[in-house]
Design a protein around this motif. Structure first.
Motif, PDB file in Angstrom:
ATOM      1  N   LEU A   1       0.861  -1.174   0.000  1.00 51.68           N
ATOM      2  CA  LEU A   1       0.000   0.000   0.000  1.00 51.68           C
ATOM      3  C   LEU A   1       0.899   1.225   0.000  1.00 51.68           C
ATOM      4  CD1 LEU A   1      -2.838   1.307   0.215  1.00 51.68           C
ATOM      5  CD2 LEU A   1      -2.523   1.298   2.699  1.00 51.68           C
TER       6      LEU A   1
ATOM      7  N   ARG B   1       1.292   5.150   0.388  1.00 46.09           N
ATOM      8  CA  ARG B   1       0.672   6.379   0.894  1.00 46.09           C
ATOM      9  C   ARG B   1       1.469   7.552   0.341  1.00 46.09           C
ATOM     10  NH1 ARG B   1      -3.059   5.182   4.799  1.00 46.09           N
ATOM     11  NH2 ARG B   1      -2.839   3.140   5.790  1.00 46.09           N
ATOM     12  N   ASP B   2       0.812   8.377  -0.443  1.00 48.22           N
ATOM     13  CA  ASP B   2       1.446   9.456  -1.193  1.00 48.22           C
ATOM     14  C   ASP B   2       1.089  10.805  -0.570  1.00 48.22           C
ATOM     15  OD1 ASP B   2       2.349  11.281  -3.003  1.00 48.22           O
ATOM     16  OD2 ASP B   2       1.329  10.428  -4.737  1.00 48.22           O
TER      17      ASP B   2
ATOM     18  N   GLU C   1      -3.895   6.901  -1.379  1.00 52.02           N
ATOM     19  CA  GLU C   1      -3.486   5.522  -1.183  1.00 52.02           C
ATOM     20  C   GLU C   1      -3.602   4.740  -2.481  1.00 52.02           C
ATOM     21  OE1 GLU C   1      -5.666   3.801   2.003  1.00 52.02           O
ATOM     22  OE2 GLU C   1      -4.687   5.008   3.557  1.00 52.02           O
ATOM     23  N   TYR C   2      -2.571   3.927  -2.768  1.00 53.45           N
ATOM     24  CA  TYR C   2      -2.557   3.110  -3.969  1.00 53.45           C
ATOM     25  C   TYR C   2      -2.214   1.674  -3.571  1.00 53.45           C
ATOM     26  CZ  TYR C   2      -2.017   7.788  -5.970  1.00 53.45           C
ATOM     27  OH  TYR C   2      -2.168   9.112  -6.287  1.00 53.45           O
ATOM     28  N   PRO C   3      -3.202   0.793  -3.496  1.00 55.34           N
ATOM     29  CA  PRO C   3      -2.930  -0.596  -3.105  1.00 55.34           C
ATOM     30  C   PRO C   3      -2.461  -1.450  -4.285  1.00 55.34           C
ATOM     31  CG  PRO C   3      -5.283  -0.267  -3.353  1.00 55.34           C
ATOM     32  CD  PRO C   3      -4.643   1.061  -3.592  1.00 55.34           C
TER      33      PRO C   3
ATOM     34  N   TYR D   1       6.558   9.679   0.884  1.00 60.91           N
ATOM     35  CA  TYR D   1       5.813   8.455   0.574  1.00 60.91           C
ATOM     36  C   TYR D   1       6.057   7.416   1.665  1.00 60.91           C
ATOM     37  CZ  TYR D   1       6.197  10.657  -4.013  1.00 60.91           C
ATOM     38  OH  TYR D   1       6.170  11.549  -5.046  1.00 60.91           O
TER      39      TYR D   1
ATOM     40  N   HIS E   1       3.517   0.423   2.836  1.00 60.82           N
ATOM     41  CA  HIS E   1       3.118  -0.533   3.855  1.00 60.82           C
ATOM     42  C   HIS E   1       3.180  -1.932   3.261  1.00 60.82           C
ATOM     43  CE1 HIS E   1       0.692   2.367   6.660  1.00 60.82           C
ATOM     44  NE2 HIS E   1       1.924   2.770   6.430  1.00 60.82           N
TER      45      HIS E   1
END
Length: 314
Positions: A219, A221-222, A233-235, A268, A271
């Motif tokens: 994941l 987080r930007d 969030e980009y999963p 950034y 995760h």
């Protein structure tokens, strides 16, 4: 024309002399009168001296049988890893935390805070600090020796808090014991022994995976792209994409390592999650550095842009 030929000749002569001096300087022996070529520690002292990991006690003596303090050993550890020493000159609050983590050894009653900086270092604590230095740098690991020495004959004399570290040092070949296979855990380490451990530790270390075991998804987080005041969030969950990101992270080129992260926060966060989507750990980074569990790594410029674009593209 004649003047031009004379100048050319002079230039060639200067270049020849310069090259000769350079070669001569490169072949010049160690300046230490108390370190001979036939002594077991000669190659370690020579490499440590040439790599600026350590110096002599005077311009012409090394005192190989002299004692080593904990602070001296930590300094050599840090230099051997290429970590920027400017943060350790004054031991400010942030760098002191790292320093204390290396000095801590589980038996605080035996080594009170007043002795942490200047006290001579026992061999078992040298093993513990060396192992902890590897543990605090999750991007490196120790290779196991192909033929480790047999178990230390005095293993029962090693303090409980140092036994695991001593075993790690034995299996990796960093600490080998004496001719009777004794570690001599409570004996004070000599300068020659400390240099040998430092060089073996560095030469045995190899790059470890940046990805924690069990990772199944990412994941991103930007913080440069906010949504309702929160980082976007980009999963990433598809196995092929996860494999691609693992390859990108684990092959990240490292330009420099420093011990204290720059101020200004993160841009950034990645995760790492397990198969059930539970959080494992996370790394923070910008476009040219990454902090892995407190260890700061500078990378080649703009290395993370393809990684960020890959994740954002999903």
């Amino acid at each position: 024309m004649k003047l031009k030929r004379i100048l050319s000749f002079c230039l060639a002569l200067i270049l020849t002399v310069s090259l000769s001096v350079s070669v001569f300087a490169f072949e010049f022996p160690l300046p230490f009168v108390d370190v001979k070529k036939d002594q077991w520690y000669y190659p370690y002292v020579k490499e440590a001296y040439n790599q600026k990991i350590t110096t002599g006690t005077t311009p012409f003596t090394f005192e190989p049988n002299g004692t080593v303090t904990r602070e001296m050993f930590v300094t050599m550890l840090i230099r051997s890893a290429g970590i920027d020493m400017q943060y350790y000159n004054d031991l400010d609050d942030e760098s002191m935390q790292f320093f204390q983590m290396l000095l801590a050894d589980g038996d605080q009653t035996a080594y009170p805070a007043s002795e942490l900086r200047g006290g001579p270092i026992p061999r078992e604590q040298m093993a513990a600090m060396a192992a902890r230095f590897i543990d605090l740098r999750p991007h490196v690991r120790l290779k196991q020796a192909k033929t480790p020495t047999a178990a230390f004959s005095d293993a029962n004399q090693i303090s409980p808090w140092a036994r695991e570290a001593a075993e790690t040092m034995r299996l990796s070949g960093v600490m080998q014991g004496d001719e009777s296979r004794r570690l001599n855990p409570q004996a004070t380490a000599t300068r020659a022994e400390a240099v040998a451990v430092i060089l073996r530790l560095r030469n045995t270390a190899e790059r470890a995976s940046f990805i924690p075991a069990g990772t199944r998804s990412f994941l991103l987080r930007d913080a440069t792209n906010l949504v309702n005041g929160m980082p976007a969030e980009y999963p990433i969950t598809e196995s092929a994409d996860v494999a691609k990101l693992v390859d990108m992270l684990d092959n990240m080129p490292i330009k420099k390592e420093i011990a204290v992260p720059p101020h200004g926060g993160w841009a950034y966060l990645i995760h790492f999650n397990d198969a059930d989507g539970e959080f494992l750990t996370g790394y923070q980074f910008s476009e040219d550095w990454i902090m892995v569990n407190g260890s700061m790594l500078c990378t080649t410029d703009d290395y993370f842009k393809p990684l960020i674009q890959t994740m954002q593209g999903k």
